[in-house]
Scaffold this motif. Structure first.
Motif, short mmCIF file in Angstrom:
data_model
loop_
_atom_site.label_atom_id
_atom_site.label_comp_id
_atom_site.label_asym_id
_atom_site.label_seq_id
_atom_site.Cartn_x
_atom_site.Cartn_y
_atom_site.Cartn_z
N TYR A 197 53.24 -12.73 21.24
CA TYR A 197 52.04 -13.50 21.47
C TYR A 197 51.55 -14.44 20.21
CZ TYR A 197 52.37 -11.19 26.07
OH TYR A 197 52.77 -10.75 27.26
N GLN A 198 51.97 -14.27 19.22
CA GLN A 198 51.38 -14.65 18.01
C GLN A 198 52.37 -15.59 17.17
OE1 GLN A 198 47.81 -13.78 16.75
NE2 GLN A 198 47.66 -11.67 17.22
N ASN B 244 47.83 -14.21 25.27
CA ASN B 244 48.24 -12.83 25.76
C ASN B 244 47.45 -12.49 27.11
OD1 ASN B 244 48.10 -10.13 25.98
ND2 ASN B 244 47.98 -9.78 23.81
N TYR C 52 35.26 -23.51 19.72
CA TYR C 52 35.66 -22.60 18.76
C TYR C 52 36.93 -22.32 18.59
CZ TYR C 52 35.86 -18.42 15.75
OH TYR C 52 35.75 -17.96 14.48
N ASP D 266 43.50 -17.29 26.30
CA ASP D 266 44.72 -16.36 25.08
C ASP D 266 45.76 -16.76 26.07
OD1 ASP D 266 43.91 -14.57 22.80
OD2 ASP D 266 45.71 -14.44 23.69
N PRO E 268 46.04 -17.85 15.21
CA PRO E 268 46.55 -16.93 14.11
C PRO E 268 46.93 -17.26 12.74
CG PRO E 268 47.68 -17.09 16.43
CD PRO E 268 46.80 -18.27 16.07
N ASP F 31 40.06 -20.07 16.49
CA ASP F 31 40.50 -19.10 15.59
C ASP F 31 41.91 -18.51 15.85
OD1 ASP F 31 40.28 -16.98 13.72
OD2 ASP F 31 39.22 -15.56 14.87
N GLU G 30 37.00 -21.60 24.20
CA GLU G 30 37.53 -20.80 23.16
C GLU G 30 39.01 -20.51 23.59
OE1 GLU G 30 34.55 -17.40 21.69
OE2 GLU G 30 36.52 -16.85 20.60
N ASP H 224 48.69 -21.49 26.99
CA ASP H 224 48.84 -22.25 25.42
C ASP H 224 47.66 -22.93 25.22
OD1 ASP H 224 50.18 -22.78 22.87
OD2 ASP H 224 50.02 -24.75 23.68
N GLY I 117 42.58 -9.84 13.01
CA GLY I 117 41.80 -11.19 12.82
C GLY I 117 40.29 -11.09 13.45
N ILE I 118 39.77 -9.84 14.15
CA ILE I 118 38.65 -9.58 14.87
C ILE I 118 37.37 -10.06 13.90
CG2 ILE I 118 38.34 -7.48 14.27
CD1 ILE I 118 37.49 -6.94 17.14
N GLY J 6 37.10 -11.40 21.86
CA GLY J 6 36.12 -11.88 22.50
C GLY J 6 34.88 -11.78 21.63
N VAL J 7 34.64 -11.37 20.63
CA VAL J 7 33.55 -11.01 19.85
C VAL J 7 32.61 -12.33 19.62
CG1 VAL J 7 34.51 -10.92 17.52
CG2 VAL J 7 32.38 -9.49 17.96
N LEU K 157 40.83 -16.47 22.31
CA LEU K 157 40.09 -15.39 22.52
C LEU K 157 40.05 -14.31 21.55
CD1 LEU K 157 37.38 -15.04 24.24
CD2 LEU K 157 38.78 -13.66 25.53
N GLY K 158 41.22 -13.55 21.58
CA GLY K 158 41.21 -12.44 20.98
C GLY K 158 40.42 -11.38 21.58
N ILE L 182 45.06 -9.67 27.52
CA ILE L 182 43.46 -9.31 27.27
C ILE L 182 42.60 -10.23 28.39
CG2 ILE L 182 42.08 -10.61 25.53
CD1 ILE L 182 44.01 -10.43 23.50
C1 LIG Z 1 42.85 -14.34 15.07
S1 LIG Z 1 43.08 -13.91 16.88
C2 LIG Z 1 41.50 -14.41 17.60
C3 LIG Z 1 40.61 -13.55 17.05
C4 LIG Z 1 39.23 -13.59 17.74
N1 LIG Z 1 38.54 -14.57 17.19
C5 LIG Z 1 38.48 -12.12 17.55
O1 LIG Z 1 37.39 -12.38 16.76
O2 LIG Z 1 38.69 -11.22 18.04
C6 LIG Z 1 44.16 -15.30 17.45
C7 LIG Z 1 44.50 -15.11 18.99
O3 LIG Z 1 45.29 -16.35 19.36
C8 LIG Z 1 46.08 -15.96 20.54
N2 LIG Z 1 46.99 -16.79 20.37
C9 LIG Z 1 48.24 -16.97 19.71
N3 LIG Z 1 48.91 -17.99 19.91
C10 LIG Z 1 48.36 -18.72 20.81
C11 LIG Z 1 48.78 -19.85 21.66
N4 LIG Z 1 49.75 -20.55 21.34
N5 LIG Z 1 47.74 -20.26 22.66
C12 LIG Z 1 46.48 -19.63 22.80
N6 LIG Z 1 46.38 -18.35 22.43
C13 LIG Z 1 47.05 -17.87 21.47
C14 LIG Z 1 46.41 -14.47 20.38
O4 LIG Z 1 46.93 -13.66 21.30
C15 LIG Z 1 45.35 -13.86 19.46
O5 LIG Z 1 44.44 -13.09 20.63
#
Ligand SMILES: C[S@@+](CC[C@H](N)C(=O)[O-])C[C@H]1O[C@@H](n2cnc3c(N)ncnc32)[C@H](O)[C@@H]1O
Length: 304
Positions: free
Chosen positions: A204-205, A60, A191, A58, A195, A193, A37, A176, A14-15, A43-44, A40-41, A63
């Motif tokens: 973690y997802q 996770n 912002y 995040d 899962p 984003d 954020e 969380d 999902g980056i 962080g891009v 974060l994922g 990260i």
């Molecule tokens: C879709 S990714 C984000 C991608 C990011 N915007 C990028 O461009 O790389 C979702 C992120 O949400 C985190 N995540 C999942 N469940 C979460 C929660 N309950 N609270 C906080 N972060 C969570 C995951 O670890 C993952 O890094």
């Protein structure tokens, strides 16, 4: 407007590297508060916004710990180069089995350098943990993965984000999203984003319909601007979660292609949406011009 995208050293599912320009060109924020954020994922998005103040979260821990170390200069790009050069040599001579040695070590110690190694040599550059919280992505099968040019690329990505972070006032949180959104203020911008519902689920997802609905409910009550990224439609289906939970927002869309194989015919189109709180959407350039002309005309009428 951004012309060169800053690419982070960590990859994840999902980056938004290919969507970051679209995202930033559609958001309007005065930059006075904090960029928040919660998901974060890689962080891009954050690294391209480059806000003065931010809250970065995040669930996770790997990260966040890694980026926090880079931010505090507890980990230098040259340390990463030395580590990847040495470990890359061992991978080359011992092959696949060495990847699994590092993976096992990482699952015991959580070493951030091992996290970079695994993230940049695992299959498809994904981050996935099993139900015991152990990283379980297999090897990409290229034992010469850490060639000199590849290591330099990773080291440069670390240097670049370290430069961006320099002098910035950023707070790093592991946890969380609900906790992260507790003390949001009116000048902040959030912002989101999260899962995908029912996809990429791992330790973690875990993201259910209920989580998604709660996120929409809490976000709508925030005192500040916000924007949410979400897939809207592909060849097979429409994401009805948007209509159910996020109606009334400004919607900007963009078609994004992703590859599921090696050939051109395996390119699939996905419509990606950016849902923005009204008043925080950027006005497209053409509309901006026509708005300023309208203002001038109104002024002329008023003064003549
Ligand atoms: C879709 S990714 C984000 C991608 C990011 N915007 C990028 O461009 O790389 C979702 C992120 O949400 C985190 N995540 C999942 N469940 C979460 C929660 N309950 N609270 C906080 N972060 C969570 C995951 O670890 C993952 O890094």
């Amino acid at each position: 407007m951004i012309d060169r995208i800053i690419v982070p050293p960590i990859k994840c599912q999902g980056i938004k590297t290919r969507l970051v320009k679209f995202i930033l060109e559609n958001i309007y924020w005065n930059g006075k508060g904090r960029w928040i954020e919660p998901f974060l994922g890689s962080g891009v998005v954050l690294f391209n916004v480059q806000p003065e103040k931010a809250i970065i979260n995040d669930i996770n821990p790997h990260i966040i710990r890694l980026y926090q170390m880079i931010y505090r200069r507890d980990l230098s790009p040259e340390e990463v180069r030395t580590y990847l050069t040495n470990e890359g040599r061992k991978l080359l001579s011992k092959g696949e089995e060495y990847y699994y040695v590092v993976r096992e070590r990482f699952n015991r110690t959580g070493n951030p350098l091992d996290f970079i190694f695994l993230n940049r040599s695992c299959f498809n550059g994904v981050i996935r943990f099993n139900s015991k919280g152990e990283f379980n992505v297999p090897f990409c099968r290229k034992k010469d993965r850490f060639r000199r040019s590849y290591i330099t690329k990773i080291v440069n990505q670390i240097k670049q984000i370290q430069r961006v972070m320099m002098t910035k006032d950023w707070e790093f949180l592991i946890g969380d999203w609900r906790e992260c959104l507790k003390n949001v203020e009116k000048d902040d911008f959030v912002y989101l984003d999260p899962p995908y519902i029912g996809r990429h689920t791992d330790y973690y997802q875990q993201w259910s319909e209920d989580d998604a609905a709660e996120l929409a409910r809490i976000t709508r009550d925030l005192p500040c601007g916000f924007a949410l990224s979400m897939w809207k439609e592909n060849k097979y289906r429409l994401n009805d979660h948007i209509a159910r939970h996020w109606s009334g927002l400004v919607e900007r869309t963009c078609t994004h292609f992703y590859h599921v194989g090696s050939t051109e015919d395996l390119r699939n189109a996905m419509e990606e949406a950016l849902l923005i709180k009204p008043g925080y959407e950027a006005i497209p350039f053409v509309t901006q011009i026509s708005k300023s002309i309208q203002l001038e005309l109104a002024f002329d009428e008023h003064t003549s």
